[in-house]
Design a protein around this motif. Structure first.
Motif, PDB file in Angstrom:
ATOM      1  N   LEU A 163       4.300   2.749  -1.280  1.00  0.00           N
ATOM      2  CA  LEU A 163       4.529   3.231  -2.664  1.00  0.00           C
ATOM      3  C   LEU A 163       3.168   3.728  -3.205  1.00  0.00           C
ATOM      4  O   LEU A 163       3.160   4.754  -3.844  1.00  0.00           O
ATOM      5  CB  LEU A 163       4.911   2.132  -3.855  1.00  0.00           C
ATOM      6  CG  LEU A 163       6.242   1.608  -3.249  1.00  0.00           C
ATOM      7  CD1 LEU A 163       6.613   0.647  -4.300  1.00  0.00           C
ATOM      8  CD2 LEU A 163       7.510   2.651  -3.447  1.00  0.00           C
ATOM      9  N   GLY A 164       2.092   2.887  -3.044  1.00  0.00           N
ATOM     10  CA  GLY A 164       0.720   3.452  -3.556  1.00  0.00           C
ATOM     11  C   GLY A 164      -0.072   4.399  -2.765  1.00  0.00           C
ATOM     12  O   GLY A 164       0.405   4.585  -1.699  1.00  0.00           O
ATOM     13  N   ARG A 191       2.834  11.396  -4.487  1.00  0.00           N
ATOM     14  CA  ARG A 191       2.575  10.618  -3.245  1.00  0.00           C
ATOM     15  C   ARG A 191       2.625  11.725  -1.855  1.00  0.00           C
ATOM     16  O   ARG A 191       1.687  10.946  -1.046  1.00  0.00           O
ATOM     17  CB  ARG A 191       3.702   9.580  -3.194  1.00  0.00           C
ATOM     18  CG  ARG A 191       3.499   8.458  -4.035  1.00  0.00           C
ATOM     19  CD  ARG A 191       2.239   7.464  -3.821  1.00  0.00           C
ATOM     20  NE  ARG A 191       1.208   8.137  -4.131  1.00  0.00           N
ATOM     21  CZ  ARG A 191       0.835   7.866  -5.630  1.00  0.00           C
ATOM     22  NH1 ARG A 191       1.557   7.338  -6.497  1.00  0.00           N
ATOM     23  NH2 ARG A 191      -0.286   8.440  -6.056  1.00  0.00           N
ATOM     24  N   TYR A 244       4.767  -4.502  -6.880  1.00  0.00           N
ATOM     25  CA  TYR A 244       4.659  -3.204  -6.394  1.00  0.00           C
ATOM     26  C   TYR A 244       5.449  -2.097  -7.072  1.00  0.00           C
ATOM     27  O   TYR A 244       5.260  -0.912  -7.484  1.00  0.00           O
ATOM     28  CB  TYR A 244       4.229  -3.064  -4.958  1.00  0.00           C
ATOM     29  CG  TYR A 244       3.380  -3.945  -4.518  1.00  0.00           C
ATOM     30  CD1 TYR A 244       2.043  -3.813  -5.056  1.00  0.00           C
ATOM     31  CD2 TYR A 244       3.661  -4.907  -3.632  1.00  0.00           C
ATOM     32  CE1 TYR A 244       1.162  -4.686  -4.292  1.00  0.00           C
ATOM     33  CE2 TYR A 244       2.656  -5.768  -3.195  1.00  0.00           C
ATOM     34  CZ  TYR A 244       1.241  -5.636  -3.653  1.00  0.00           C
ATOM     35  OH  TYR A 244       0.248  -6.559  -3.253  1.00  0.00           O
ATOM     36  N   SER A 248       4.194   0.890  -9.586  1.00  0.00           N
ATOM     37  CA  SER A 248       4.286   2.224  -8.972  1.00  0.00           C
ATOM     38  C   SER A 248       5.126   3.328 -10.109  1.00  0.00           C
ATOM     39  O   SER A 248       4.529   4.122 -10.651  1.00  0.00           O
ATOM     40  CB  SER A 248       5.261   2.328  -7.746  1.00  0.00           C
ATOM     41  OG  SER A 248       5.647   3.574  -7.303  1.00  0.00           O
TER      42      SER A 248
END
Length: 335
Positions: A163-164, A191, A244, A248
């Motif tokens: 995700l990051g 992303r 997370y 996000s």
């Protein structure tokens, strides 16, 4: 046109055999891949073994296995066995997992998750390529034993759930596929820049990485019921499952919403959690409504630049009839 895939939570089924039946149904409807998640419910390997036996064409995958729950060598053995059972249709999905699952279920220390994930990928590929587990890394220092079979002709593809920005860059640099979740259209575009940066660092082509976002889908003639189920599930993911997912979405411009949902979770007030998720954000993150609404949402998301496939998944609170209705609604999008 982007492919469509099905991702199910194995824990949602009372019997493992039901998962195999769902895989066969997905294949009959033309879905490209069937993936099974594993957290604290059914072991995913027997379920995928049954799915492999009951299908002949659809790809099968894990979405996703934790590098804290199995050693890299065991992950390699698992991947090779499932690839053999499915005649090469298996993809190994890995993710960094979370502190809660790692520490409170597996009893491990959640330390250096991205480094562990990268080295796990390295070890799996090393065993496939050399037939030995010998490896020297910062997390794993393995003297090595030989794999007691002939190594596979090719290592099964490895997908990474991320995700990051840093984790997504890792996927671009080392993985064969990227499995993001709970990204708005704008968040996905951001992303993808991180993914491309990783691809460049790995001296690869973006075509080498299959991009398959996971999307919560709930289709019901009663649109309000569908949206209520999806709202509760997404709110729980943002407030209680993580951190997370919540981090996000907060970084995508919804910090206040995530804080309100987390505050409600601190009181274990699931109704307040759902109420704190506004309609506009629900519509950005999930496909929920009538079958036509869901089909249109998925079609629009599948058309986003850089998307190779959309993984349709189901919300907690859906029964088998809901899952079947949603699967069939989305399948009408398939040529």
């Amino acid at each position: 046109m982007a492919d469509l895939e099905v991702f199910v939570d194995g824990a949602a089924y009372d019997r493992i055999e039901e998962i195999g039946a769902h895989a066969a149904r997905a294949e009959s409807l033309g879905f490209e891949r069937f993936s099974i998640g594993e957290t604290t419910g059914w072991n995913v390997v027997p379920a995928l073994s049954i799915a492999a036996d009951r299908t002949s064409e659809i790809e099968l995958g894990t979405a996703v296995l934790s590098p804290y729950g199995r050693s890299p060598a065991m992950l390699a053995q698992t991947a090779f066995a499932l690839s053999d059972l499915s005649d090469g249709r298996f993809r190994l999905g890995l993710g960094a997992s979370s502190p809660a699952i790692t520490e409170r279920w597996h009893g491990e220390t959640y330390d250096r998750p991205l480094r562990r994930l990268r080295e796990t990928i390295d070890v799996v590929r090393t065993i496939a390529e050399t037939g030995t587990s010998a490896y020297r890394g910062a997390v794993f220092d393995i003297d090595g034993l030989s794999y007691d079979r002939d190594p596979p002709a090719e290592c099964p593809p490895i997908d990474v759930a991320a995700l990051g920005p840093t984790a997504t860059e890792l996927a671009g640099r080392f993985a064969d596929g990227w499995l993001p979740q709970l990204l708005t259209a704008d968040g996905l575009a951001d992303r993808l820049e991180d993914l491309r940066r990783g691809v460049e660092l790995g001296d690869r082509s973006i075509a080498d990485v299959r991009v398959a976002p996971t999307v919560v889908c709930v289709a019901d003639p009663d649109a309000d019921r569908a949206r209520s189920i999806a709202r509760s599930d997404v709110a729980f993911m943002l407030g209680a499952y993580g951190p997370y997912y919540g981090d996000s979405v907060a970084e995508q411009g919804y910090q206040d919403v995530v804080e309100a949902i987390r505050d409600a979770w601190a009181d274990r007030d699931t109704d307040a959690m759902a109420a704190a998720l506004p309609d506009d954000l629900l519509d950005e993150l999930a496909a929920a409504g009538t079958p036509a609404d869901v089909r249109e949402w998925v079609a629009d998301y599948a058309a986003l630049d850089g998307v190779d496939a959309v993984q349709v998944t189901f919300a907690n609170g859906m029964d088998e009839e809901d899952r079947e209705r949603t699967t069939e609604a989305v399948a009408e999008f398939i040529d």
